[in-house]
Design an enzyme around this catalytic site. Structure first.
Site, short mmCIF file in Angstrom:
data_model
loop_
_atom_site.label_atom_id
_atom_site.label_comp_id
_atom_site.label_asym_id
_atom_site.label_seq_id
_atom_site.Cartn_x
_atom_site.Cartn_y
_atom_site.Cartn_z
NE ARG A 65 4.60 12.66 -32.20
CZ ARG A 65 4.06 13.12 -30.62
NH1 ARG A 65 4.17 13.13 -29.29
NH2 ARG A 65 2.95 13.80 -30.73
CD GLU A 102 -9.15 23.81 -31.68
OE1 GLU A 102 -9.32 24.14 -30.49
OE2 GLU A 102 -8.37 22.78 -31.24
#
Length: 181
Positions: A65, A102
């Site tokens: 994006r 993560e």
């Protein structure tokens, strides 16, 4: 456009999608903003102004994006646009940078010849979350020999502390978020 009016316009066009992409996540969908030419135009103008104000000579957009926001902002500011892609998506000679997620690692790449010493690069993305991709992009830009003009994002998710993660890598350059939640 005045900063508060811009923020209100943009926020009115960002849709919250609960439990996407997984339960417990509140996804910020910018597609309604992109579909509104007044809002998208105001966003493009604001990002272009940040590029000019911070002395950028090139604009990097982060996949995917970030491409949508960075390319028109670069064009509006009269600057070149350089895509930073996920590993394996660019043909030819690339520089790559791995970074921690993560749960695991990821890698981004840029064409080796697209950034050169003397460039001052503004990194643009839609959202700053944990800061991993932004931090890796700054390292990649420096490895190409270019300098950092700053980072500009539409939306910063302040509760995820991405700003703290990228602060050192910015080396004093600004991180500009049009909206912080």
């Amino acid at each position: 456009m005045e900063q508060e009016a811009l923020k209100d316009l943009l926020l009115a066009r960002i849709r919250d999608v609960p439990d996407y992409p997984k339960p417990g996540v509140l996804f910020k969908d910018i597609t309604p903003l992109l579909a509104d030419p007044a809002a998208f135009g105001a966003l493009t103008e604001a990002l272009a102004e940040l590029c000019v104000r911070n002395g950028a000579t090139k604009v990097v957009g982060l996949e995917a994006r970030g491409f949508i926001l960075a390319a028109p902002a670069a064009l509006r500011a009269g600057l070149g646009f350089v895509p930073v892609r996920k590993a394996g998506k660019l043909p030819g000679a690339t520089l790559s940078q791995a970074y921690e997620l993560e749960y695991g690692t990821a890698e981004i790449e840029v064409h080796a010849e697209d950034l050169v010493p003397g460039d001052r690069v503004m990194v643009i993305d839609d959202v700053l979350a944990t800061g991993g991709t932004a931090e890796a992009s700054l390292e990649l830009i420096r490895r190409a020999g270019a300098g950092i003009a700053g980072i500009a994002v539409l939306l910063e998710l302040g509760f995820l502390s991405g700003r703290d993660r990228v602060r050192r890598a910015l080396g004093g350059a600004p991180l500009e978020a049009l909206i912080t939640v």
